[in-house]
Design a protein around this motif. Structure first.
Motif, PDB file in Angstrom:
ATOM      1  N   GLY A  84       0.783  -1.231   0.000  1.00 32.10           N
ATOM      2  CA  GLY A  84       0.000   0.000   0.000  1.00 32.10           C
ATOM      3  C   GLY A  84       0.808   1.271   0.000  1.00 32.10           C
ATOM      4  N   THR A  85       1.934   1.316   0.749  1.00 30.93           N
ATOM      5  CA  THR A  85       2.690   2.557   0.858  1.00 30.93           C
ATOM      6  C   THR A  85       3.340   2.974  -0.457  1.00 30.93           C
ATOM      7  OG1 THR A  85       3.087   2.132   3.204  1.00 30.93           O
ATOM      8  CG2 THR A  85       4.500   3.755   2.133  1.00 30.93           C
ATOM      9  N   PRO A  86       4.012   2.082  -1.208  1.00 29.85           N
ATOM     10  CA  PRO A  86       4.529   2.515  -2.512  1.00 29.85           C
ATOM     11  C   PRO A  86       3.430   3.016  -3.450  1.00 29.85           C
ATOM     12  CG  PRO A  86       5.556   0.457  -1.857  1.00 29.85           C
ATOM     13  CD  PRO A  86       4.431   0.699  -0.890  1.00 29.85           C
ATOM     14  N   ALA A  87       2.275   2.356  -3.434  1.00 28.33           N
ATOM     15  CA  ALA A  87       1.161   2.819  -4.270  1.00 28.33           C
ATOM     16  C   ALA A  87       0.668   4.180  -3.812  1.00 28.33           C
ATOM     17  CB  ALA A  87       0.019   1.799  -4.224  1.00 28.33           C
ATOM     18  N   GLU A  88       0.685   4.435  -2.502  1.00 21.81           N
ATOM     19  CA  GLU A  88       0.306   5.735  -1.954  1.00 21.81           C
ATOM     20  C   GLU A  88       1.222   6.837  -2.480  1.00 21.81           C
ATOM     21  OE1 GLU A  88      -1.082   8.901   0.243  1.00 21.81           O
ATOM     22  OE2 GLU A  88      -2.050   6.935   0.221  1.00 21.81           O
ATOM     23  N   VAL A  89       2.528   6.606  -2.425  1.00 18.45           N
ATOM     24  CA  VAL A  89       3.487   7.607  -2.909  1.00 18.45           C
ATOM     25  C   VAL A  89       3.371   7.764  -4.422  1.00 18.45           C
ATOM     26  CG1 VAL A  89       5.956   8.131  -3.132  1.00 18.45           C
ATOM     27  CG2 VAL A  89       5.053   7.200  -0.983  1.00 18.45           C
ATOM     28  N   ALA A 213      15.181  -5.001  -3.467  1.00 23.12           N
ATOM     29  CA  ALA A 213      15.185  -5.586  -4.813  1.00 23.12           C
ATOM     30  C   ALA A 213      14.442  -4.695  -5.802  1.00 23.12           C
ATOM     31  CB  ALA A 213      14.567  -6.983  -4.770  1.00 23.12           C
ATOM     32  N   ILE A 214      13.280  -4.177  -5.389  1.00 21.01           N
ATOM     33  CA  ILE A 214      12.508  -3.290  -6.265  1.00 21.01           C
ATOM     34  C   ILE A 214      13.282  -2.020  -6.563  1.00 21.01           C
ATOM     35  CG2 ILE A 214      10.457  -1.831  -6.387  1.00 21.01           C
ATOM     36  CD1 ILE A 214       8.941  -3.944  -4.879  1.00 21.01           C
ATOM     37  N   ILE A 215      13.865  -1.420  -5.510  1.00 22.14           N
ATOM     38  CA  ILE A 215      14.558  -0.145  -5.668  1.00 22.14           C
ATOM     39  C   ILE A 215      15.768  -0.284  -6.587  1.00 22.14           C
ATOM     40  CG2 ILE A 215      15.893   1.607  -4.434  1.00 22.14           C
ATOM     41  CD1 ILE A 215      14.001   1.110  -2.026  1.00 22.14           C
ATOM     42  N   VAL A 216      16.579  -1.328  -6.371  1.00 23.54           N
ATOM     43  CA  VAL A 216      17.800  -1.503  -7.159  1.00 23.54           C
ATOM     44  C   VAL A 216      17.475  -1.787  -8.623  1.00 23.54           C
ATOM     45  CG1 VAL A 216      19.822  -2.971  -7.497  1.00 23.54           C
ATOM     46  CG2 VAL A 216      19.186  -2.231  -5.189  1.00 23.54           C
ATOM     47  N   LYS A 217      16.584  -2.759  -8.882  1.00 21.97           N
ATOM     48  CA  LYS A 217      16.288  -3.124 -10.272  1.00 21.97           C
ATOM     49  C   LYS A 217      15.536  -2.008 -10.993  1.00 21.97           C
ATOM     50  CE  LYS A 217      16.069  -5.949 -13.814  1.00 21.97           C
ATOM     51  NZ  LYS A 217      15.241  -5.159 -14.740  1.00 21.97           N
ATOM     52  N   ILE A 302       9.556   3.216   6.279  1.00 20.93           N
ATOM     53  CA  ILE A 302       8.821   4.219   5.498  1.00 20.93           C
ATOM     54  C   ILE A 302       9.704   4.798   4.399  1.00 20.93           C
ATOM     55  CG2 ILE A 302       9.364   6.210   6.969  1.00 20.93           C
ATOM     56  CD1 ILE A 302       6.449   7.109   6.533  1.00 20.93           C
ATOM     57  N   SER A 303      11.024   4.872   4.642  1.00 21.09           N
ATOM     58  CA  SER A 303      11.928   5.384   3.615  1.00 21.09           C
ATOM     59  C   SER A 303      12.014   4.414   2.442  1.00 21.09           C
ATOM     60  CB  SER A 303      13.315   5.630   4.211  1.00 21.09           C
ATOM     61  OG  SER A 303      13.265   6.630   5.215  1.00 21.09           O
ATOM     62  N   LEU A 304      12.214   3.141   2.733  1.00 25.28           N
ATOM     63  CA  LEU A 304      12.295   2.145   1.658  1.00 25.28           C
ATOM     64  C   LEU A 304      10.985   2.067   0.880  1.00 25.28           C
ATOM     65  CD1 LEU A 304      14.210  -0.755   3.462  1.00 25.28           C
ATOM     66  CD2 LEU A 304      15.082   0.672   1.603  1.00 25.28           C
ATOM     67  N   ALA A 305       9.853   2.071   1.605  1.00 23.14           N
ATOM     68  CA  ALA A 305       8.554   1.975   0.930  1.00 23.14           C
ATOM     69  C   ALA A 305       8.292   3.197   0.061  1.00 23.14           C
ATOM     70  CB  ALA A 305       7.443   1.812   1.968  1.00 23.14           C
ATOM     71  N   SER A 306       8.652   4.377   0.553  1.00 24.83           N
ATOM     72  CA  SER A 306       8.422   5.602  -0.219  1.00 24.83           C
ATOM     73  C   SER A 306       9.329   5.659  -1.440  1.00 24.83           C
ATOM     74  CB  SER A 306       8.655   6.826   0.680  1.00 24.83           C
ATOM     75  OG  SER A 306       7.754   6.840   1.758  1.00 24.83           O
ATOM     76  N   ILE A 307      10.597   5.276  -1.282  1.00 25.34           N
ATOM     77  CA  ILE A 307      11.508   5.260  -2.427  1.00 25.34           C
ATOM     78  C   ILE A 307      11.030   4.258  -3.461  1.00 25.34           C
ATOM     79  CG2 ILE A 307      13.863   4.730  -3.158  1.00 25.34           C
ATOM     80  CD1 ILE A 307      14.791   5.796  -0.433  1.00 25.34           C
ATOM     81  N   ALA A 308      10.514   3.109  -2.999  1.00 24.96           N
ATOM     82  CA  ALA A 308       9.958   2.132  -3.942  1.00 24.96           C
ATOM     83  C   ALA A 308       8.805   2.735  -4.733  1.00 24.96           C
ATOM     84  CB  ALA A 308       9.493   0.884  -3.191  1.00 24.96           C
ATOM     85  N   GLY A 309       7.996   3.569  -4.087  1.00 22.99           N
ATOM     86  CA  GLY A 309       6.912   4.246  -4.796  1.00 22.99           C
ATOM     87  C   GLY A 309       7.433   5.216  -5.839  1.00 22.99           C
ATOM     88  N   GLY A 325      -5.645   0.133 -17.707  1.00 26.89           N
ATOM     89  CA  GLY A 325      -6.445  -1.068 -17.550  1.00 26.89           C
ATOM     90  C   GLY A 325      -5.647  -2.329 -17.301  1.00 26.89           C
ATOM     91  N   ASP A 326      -4.336  -2.193 -17.047  1.00 24.61           N
ATOM     92  CA  ASP A 326      -3.519  -3.379 -16.780  1.00 24.61           C
ATOM     93  C   ASP A 326      -3.765  -3.938 -15.390  1.00 24.61           C
ATOM     94  OD1 ASP A 326      -2.207  -3.255 -19.293  1.00 24.61           O
ATOM     95  OD2 ASP A 326      -0.919  -1.665 -18.526  1.00 24.61           O
ATOM     96  N   VAL A 327      -4.165  -3.099 -14.456  1.00 28.71           N
ATOM     97  CA  VAL A 327      -4.543  -3.532 -13.111  1.00 28.71           C
ATOM     98  C   VAL A 327      -5.895  -2.921 -12.785  1.00 28.71           C
ATOM     99  CG1 VAL A 327      -2.172  -3.808 -12.306  1.00 28.71           C
ATOM    100  CG2 VAL A 327      -3.326  -1.621 -11.984  1.00 28.71           C
ATOM    101  N   ASP A 328      -6.588  -3.529 -11.842  1.00 27.94           N
ATOM    102  CA  ASP A 328      -7.929  -3.079 -11.498  1.00 27.94           C
ATOM    103  C   ASP A 328      -7.960  -2.160 -10.281  1.00 27.94           C
ATOM    104  OD1 ASP A 328      -9.004  -4.710 -13.553  1.00 27.94           O
ATOM    105  OD2 ASP A 328      -8.901  -6.447 -12.215  1.00 27.94           O
ATOM    106  N   LYS A 329      -7.001  -2.347  -9.371  1.00 29.08           N
ATOM    107  CA  LYS A 329      -6.979  -1.586  -8.125  1.00 29.08           C
ATOM    108  C   LYS A 329      -5.574  -1.055  -7.878  1.00 29.08           C
ATOM    109  CE  LYS A 329     -10.543  -4.480  -5.927  1.00 29.08           C
ATOM    110  NZ  LYS A 329     -10.879  -5.308  -4.744  1.00 29.08           N
ATOM    111  N   SER A 330      -5.497   0.037  -7.140  1.00 29.14           N
ATOM    112  CA  SER A 330      -4.189   0.612  -6.843  1.00 29.14           C
ATOM    113  C   SER A 330      -3.329  -0.333  -6.024  1.00 29.14           C
ATOM    114  CB  SER A 330      -4.360   1.940  -6.092  1.00 29.14           C
ATOM    115  OG  SER A 330      -5.040   1.745  -4.865  1.00 29.14           O
ATOM    116  N   ASP A 331      -3.953  -1.202  -5.235  1.00 29.63           N
ATOM    117  CA  ASP A 331      -3.196  -2.137  -4.413  1.00 29.63           C
ATOM    118  C   ASP A 331      -2.493  -3.215  -5.244  1.00 29.63           C
ATOM    119  OD1 ASP A 331      -4.134  -0.941  -1.950  1.00 29.63           O
ATOM    120  OD2 ASP A 331      -6.062  -1.844  -2.434  1.00 29.63           O
TER     121      ASP A 331
END
Length: 602
Positions: A84-89, A213-217, A302-309, A325-331
């Motif tokens: 949820g947090t990366p999607a929020e950012v 992993a998300i942030i680096v790639k 919160i820093s890692l999650a926000s940077i991932a966003g 339309g590739d996803v249905d919900k922000s989550d």
């Protein structure tokens, strides 16, 4: 190469064939369940001769601070945080990052006001305080509110990793939710609090690895870490400077820091899931240290999650998967990102899904353990005080199983909701706000009585439910939400339609400005602010109208947050401080000042 962001167009659209889990991904993911089960088996075997509910539910009160700190951090980092947090950012920008200020304030207040009182009382359940301060009906009411809140929250966090698996592997939501519930219930049932805490330690590191992993790639794909911030800044995602005083603004510095502090105080200061782990520490010093170390951990979370966003926005700056339309919900945005950028390296998607599951395993195992403890200590033991140690242990294990299955059922309801992060945090305010209000009535207001506490709690819960339903039916104007614009201009997916190939943002609604509309539009951050003050104020008013605590009861020093003359000032009427009374069983051995309530009735 896109001329506006220099991001390769192949990273903007997702026309490749659907990617699925490899054998390596399944092995990495499956190892999480194996390790969790083995930790539970280890403590079940090692502590097989310990046959009391205190050993099972509170680890014999012998835990040190650092594993408890990581356990608290892991429980905070549920799948709701991971997804949820990366999607929020991604959607609203970095104002969410200001929550680290709230977390710091919560750690300081909890460590210096709430924990010393609960720890020195020697209690097992937070809500035992409510009986000693008010009455048994208040304790039962508080316990029931906690059970409702925790069961609902567990259902939400069970659903989130199931969503991740469904998006990444195609595994059905039903199978995923059932697996989550059974694994959590298994190792919590056999291993107790020690299995919960040490599993949390392992799961905390797994979640950090998943974010990394998300942030680096993602950064590599868009041209480096500096490029991520450049693209995010051009897209308006990096913005820390909203200081609106209007409580309807979804995220401003004041709503996040003030509202966020009260919202998370209702979790860290009084919620049984958290307090139970402080009480398992071997000393008050270790309990306080766990909170301060946890604050450091939360800053990294919160820093890692926000940077991932921000990384996710940089990757999809010119092709928003939600609008396309590739996803249905922000989550679903984070699982979709993992599917898109990490599947090139076998095993890495498995790490991410394991990280999402780690958050859920931690939160759910903690939840069912605390629910079992609170139910036994608050609803069974007071009415059956002579239960033997072995029988109490059996009852506690049965309760763990029951609550694990109950959370499984609630998980299906979560699948009907979008923006789970916001819904979960709003629920903390709706139920946690009134709960924190009656604890404030007890801790800070000597004239508060049982009648005031009960009326305040039920009044606050009623008001919170009304606000929650109203905000769902009547959405606030977009000027208070600040949903940032997205585009599908460079999408190459077959799902893209011509209508989406422009930058788009919702049309703003025109607020009516009425009092009720303003209440419905209140930022979810301020739900706790409003409901704590409403509950506390209502409880104080009813207490004063019903004669205060009465002339026959004394409020002991250990039940109040402030000593001596300060508590007299908060009593609102004259009182004689300075009298002494020996502390009750489980309290510190010092003499305790009390307030003579006979003076309050004069």
């Amino acid at each position: 190469m896109d001329p506006t962001t220099n991001v390769p167009l192949e990273n903007m659209a997702n026309s490749d064939a659907p990617k699925t889990f490899s054998v390596a991904d399944y092995l990495v993911f499956g190892s999480l369940f194996l390790v969790s089960a083995l930790i539970g088996l280890f403590f079940a075997i090692r502590d097989r001769n310990k046959k009391t509910s205190e050993d099972y539910l509170l680890a014999g009160r012998k835990m040190s601070g650092w594993p408890v700190a990581l356990s608290l951090t892991a429980s905070f980092m549920s799948a709701i945080t991971v997804l949820g947090t990366p999607a929020e950012v991604y959607r609203y920008g970095t104002m969410f990052w200001w929550f680290f200020v709230a977390y710091t304030l919560v750690a300081i207040i909890t460590a210096n006001v709430f924990v010393p009182i609960f720890y020195n009382m020697g209690i097992s359940s937070t809500y035992e305080y409510l009986e000693r301060r008010f009455s048994k009906p208040v304790r039962v009411a508080g316990t029931c509110a906690f059970i409702l809140q925790t069961v609902l929250y567990m259902g939400m966090v069970m659903y989130m990793p199931a969503l991740a698996l469904n998006k990444v592997t195609g595994l059905s939501l039903t199978v995923s939710i059932v697996v989550t519930a059974l694994v959590c219930t298994f190792y919590t049932t056999i291993g107790g609090m020690k299995a919960v805490v040490w599993n949390d330690v392992v799961q905390c590191f797994v979640m950090w690895i998943g974010f990394t992993a998300i942030i680096v790639k993602g950064s590599m794909d868009v041209g480096g870490f500096a490029k991520v911030f450049e693209i995010a800044s051009e897209g308006g995602r990096i913005d820390f400077w909203h200081f609106d005083l209007d409580p309807r603004v979804r995220h401003s510095f004041w709503s996040v820091t003030i509202g966020g502090t009260l919202m998370w105080l209702s979790v860290y200061a009084i919620n049984q899931s958290m307090v139970q782990r402080y009480l398992s520490c071997r000393s008050l010093y270790q309990a306080k240290m766990s909170l301060y170390l946890n604050d450091v951990g939360l800053f990294f979370v919160i820093s890692l999650a926000s940077i991932a966003g921000l990384v996710m926005y940089a990757v999809y700056a010119n092709c928003d998967p939600l609008a396309n339309g590739d996803v249905d919900k922000s989550d679903q945005l984070v699982p979709y990102l993992v599917l898109d950028i990490l599947s090139v390296a076998p095993g890495i998607p498995g790490i991410f899904v394991a990280s999402a599951y780690s958050g859920t395993l931690s939160t759910v195992s903690t939840g069912i353990n605390s629910l079992a403890c609170s139910t036994y200590e608050d609803l069974i033991k007071p009415f059956k005080p002579n239960i033997s140690g072995e029988r109490a242990l059996t009852i506690s294990k049965v309760l763990v199983v029951v609550y694990g299955l109950l959370g499984l059922g609630v998980a299906y309801l979560a699948s009907l909701m979008d923006r789970i992060l916001t819904m979960a945090l709003k629920m903390f305010g709706i139920i946690g706000g009134p709960m924190l209000g009656i604890f404030c009535l007890g801790l800070f207001t000597p004239v508060g009585n049982s009648c005031g506490a009960l009326v305040g709690l039920f009044g606050g819960l009623t008001m919170g439910i009304w606000m929650g339903i109203g905000s769902t039916l009547y959405h606030p104007a977009d000027e208070f939400i600040r949903l940032l614009p997205v585009t599908t201009a460079n999408c190459t997916s077959a799902l893209t339609s011509a209508a989406f190939n422009v930058t788009s943002a919702p049309e703003p609604l025109v607020p009516t400005g009425g009092l009720i509309d303003s209440l419905y539009a209140l930022s979810y951050c301020h739900y706790s602010t409003f409901l704590v003050l409403f509950t506390w104020g209502l409880g104080l008013l009813v207490s004063l109208l019903t004669g205060g605590i009465g002339s026959r009861r004394n409020v002991m020093q250990d039940l109040l947050a402030f000593p001596g003359d300060i508590c007299c000032c908060l009593a609102t009427t004259g009182c004689a401080c300075g009298k002494k009374k020996t502390g009750y069983v489980g309290a510190s051995q010092k003499d305790d000042f009390i307030i003579d309530q006979s003076d309050l009735s004069s």
